[in-house]
Design an enzyme around this catalytic site. Structure first.
Site, short mmCIF file in Angstrom:
data_model
loop_
_atom_site.label_atom_id
_atom_site.label_comp_id
_atom_site.label_asym_id
_atom_site.label_seq_id
_atom_site.Cartn_x
_atom_site.Cartn_y
_atom_site.Cartn_z
N ASP A 81 -41.80 -47.89 25.90
CA ASP A 81 -41.14 -49.09 25.40
C ASP A 81 -41.44 -49.24 23.90
O ASP A 81 -42.61 -49.13 23.49
CB ASP A 81 -41.73 -50.27 26.20
CG ASP A 81 -40.95 -51.55 26.03
OD1 ASP A 81 -39.74 -51.49 25.76
OD2 ASP A 81 -41.57 -52.63 26.19
N HIS A 82 -40.41 -49.48 23.10
CA HIS A 82 -40.58 -49.76 21.66
C HIS A 82 -41.34 -48.69 20.90
O HIS A 82 -42.24 -49.00 20.10
CB HIS A 82 -41.25 -51.13 21.45
CG HIS A 82 -40.39 -52.29 21.86
ND1 HIS A 82 -39.29 -52.68 21.15
CD2 HIS A 82 -40.47 -53.11 22.92
CE1 HIS A 82 -38.71 -53.72 21.77
NE2 HIS A 82 -39.42 -53.99 22.85
N GLU A 133 -32.23 -49.31 20.18
CA GLU A 133 -31.84 -50.72 19.95
C GLU A 133 -30.99 -50.87 18.71
O GLU A 133 -31.29 -50.30 17.67
CB GLU A 133 -33.12 -51.57 19.83
CG GLU A 133 -32.87 -53.06 19.61
CD GLU A 133 -34.14 -53.90 19.80
OE1 GLU A 133 -35.01 -53.49 20.60
OE2 GLU A 133 -34.26 -54.94 19.14
N HIS A 176 -38.45 -62.06 22.26
CA HIS A 176 -39.63 -61.54 22.97
C HIS A 176 -40.74 -62.59 23.10
O HIS A 176 -40.95 -63.40 22.21
CB HIS A 176 -40.24 -60.37 22.19
CG HIS A 176 -39.50 -59.09 22.33
ND1 HIS A 176 -38.71 -58.57 21.36
CD2 HIS A 176 -39.47 -58.18 23.34
CE1 HIS A 176 -38.22 -57.40 21.74
NE2 HIS A 176 -38.65 -57.14 22.95
N HIS A 204 -33.79 -57.08 26.34
CA HIS A 204 -35.23 -57.24 26.06
C HIS A 204 -35.58 -58.72 26.05
O HIS A 204 -34.71 -59.58 25.99
CB HIS A 204 -35.56 -56.62 24.70
CG HIS A 204 -35.70 -55.14 24.76
ND1 HIS A 204 -36.91 -54.49 24.58
CD2 HIS A 204 -34.80 -54.17 25.01
CE1 HIS A 204 -36.72 -53.19 24.71
NE2 HIS A 204 -35.44 -52.96 24.96
N GLY A 205 -36.87 -59.01 26.12
CA GLY A 205 -37.32 -60.40 26.03
C GLY A 205 -36.83 -61.24 27.20
O GLY A 205 -36.52 -62.43 27.06
N THR A 207 -38.30 -62.50 29.87
CA THR A 207 -39.11 -63.59 30.42
C THR A 207 -38.51 -64.94 30.04
O THR A 207 -38.54 -65.88 30.83
CB THR A 207 -40.56 -63.50 29.90
OG1 THR A 207 -41.16 -62.31 30.42
CG2 THR A 207 -41.38 -64.71 30.31
N ASN A 226 -35.82 -55.95 30.65
CA ASN A 226 -37.24 -55.78 30.31
C ASN A 226 -38.01 -57.09 30.49
O ASN A 226 -37.65 -58.11 29.90
CB ASN A 226 -37.38 -55.35 28.85
CG ASN A 226 -37.00 -53.91 28.63
OD1 ASN A 226 -36.28 -53.33 29.43
ND2 ASN A 226 -37.48 -53.34 27.56
N THR A 229 -43.92 -60.65 29.50
CA THR A 229 -44.75 -61.86 29.44
C THR A 229 -44.91 -62.53 30.81
O THR A 229 -46.00 -63.02 31.14
CB THR A 229 -44.14 -62.83 28.41
OG1 THR A 229 -44.02 -62.12 27.17
CG2 THR A 229 -45.01 -64.05 28.20
O1 G3H Z 1 -39.80 -54.52 25.83
C1 G3H Z 1 -40.33 -55.40 26.53
C2 G3H Z 1 -39.70 -56.66 26.77
O2 G3H Z 1 -38.63 -56.86 25.96
C3 G3H Z 1 -40.49 -57.76 27.33
O3 G3H Z 1 -40.19 -59.03 26.80
O4 G3H Z 1 -42.39 -60.08 27.26
O5 G3H Z 1 -40.45 -61.43 26.47
O6 G3H Z 1 -40.48 -60.49 28.78
P1 G3H Z 1 -40.91 -60.33 27.38
ZN ZN Z 2 -38.71 -55.43 24.14
#
Ligand code: G3H
Ligand code: ZN
Length: 280
Positions: A81-82, A133, A176, A204-205, A207, A226, A229
């Protein structure tokens, strides 16, 4: 079984479900996530971000995750990831990851395309899947200096065409590391991207995305979601509680037992929202 992302993502892109990519940081949360996937007979992606790899470098974390994946009764992708550089992503491939993300979101477009193409070429030699991305999903943590920029449909089209990545991460309203479900999804932007681009999309992000939105998004071209968190919070909250109610307990195996269960329950919840699992 250990699988490549490419084997799963096309179906998820067309189907009424999306596959969760959970950020894991070691054995405990990886096992909890796999147990949840097995309970629902669902595919899953184990993702390690730069922080996880800094804590447990590739020579240690890669064998643990790939072995857990091989032994699982469901398809499991081991995903980087990333990854922020060609060399770093190449190292993950050498250590057995079956999918890699190159994150060139902070680079100028041409540079992002150039490096992504090189990574796609290298990955193709080994049959490894790729994600990259375009646009940029920012961070709610102000100490992380990353730009936040919505994806432009024309650029997503050009990026997908010129790089040939298996999956494209887009920025459509998520941020994120949000600890509440406050993201405002731009569905109009997503539709415009879907109208132009055939490639499977990645969110992504996630959560910060409300359950209702995640349900809707699972039925779009978004194929990989993804989540980091939410699981960290589940583990951390339960661990804090365990420490409080057992002030004389020093055995980490016993202290981790309930937090691992909390991670599993949170993962089960996300699987179901994403359209995977019996009572989806
Ligand atoms: O690449 C990982 C994610 O984008 C996780 O994002 O922690 O906001 O759920 P998040
Ligand atoms: Zn991410």
């Amino acid at each position: 079984m250990l699988v490549y992302l490419r084997e799963l993502i096309q179906d998820a892109s067309g189907g009424h479900y999306a596959i969760p990519a959970f950020n894991v940081f070691g054995y405990e949360d990886a096992v909890a996530v796999i147990r949840a996937a097995e309970e629902l007979d669902a595919p899953v992606i184990l993702a390690t971000n730069p922080g996880a790899v800094q804590h447990m470098p590739f020579p240690y974390i890669a064998p643990i995750l790939t072995r857990l994946a091989e032994d699982a009764t469901v398809p499991v992708v081991v995903h980087l990831d990333h990854g922020k550089s060609y060399e770093y992503v190449a190292m993950a491939m050498a250590y057995g990851y079956t999918s890699v993300m190159f994150d060139g979101s902070q680079l100028p477009l041409e540079e992002n395309i150039r490096v992504t193409r090189e990574i796609v070429r290298l990955a193709a030699m080994r049959g490894i899947s790729t994600e990259a991305e375009i646009g940029s999903v920012g961070y709610s943590d102000p100490s992380i200096q990353m730009k936040h920029e919505y994806s432009d449909p024309e650029e997503v089209f050009r990026f997908a065409e010129e790089t040939g990545v298996d999956a494209v991460a887009v920025s459509i309203g998520t941020v994120h590391r949000m600890e509440v479900q406050g993201a405002k999804i731009d569905y109009d932007l997503l539709s415009r991207i879907e109208a132009k681009v055939a490639a499977p999309l990645v969110l992504h992000g996630s959560t910060g995305v409300a359950d209702e939105d995640l349900r809707k998004l699972a039925a779009t071209r978004i194929a990989k979601v993804n989540i980091g968190t939410a699981l960290r919070m589940a583990f951390g909250k339960k661990l804090r509680h365990e420490m409080e109610i057992r002030p004389d307990e020093y055995d980490r195996i016993r202290l981790f037992s309930e937090p691992m269960e909390a991670v599993k329950q949170e993962a089960l919840h996300k699987f179901r929202i994403l359209g995977l699992g019996r009572d989806a």
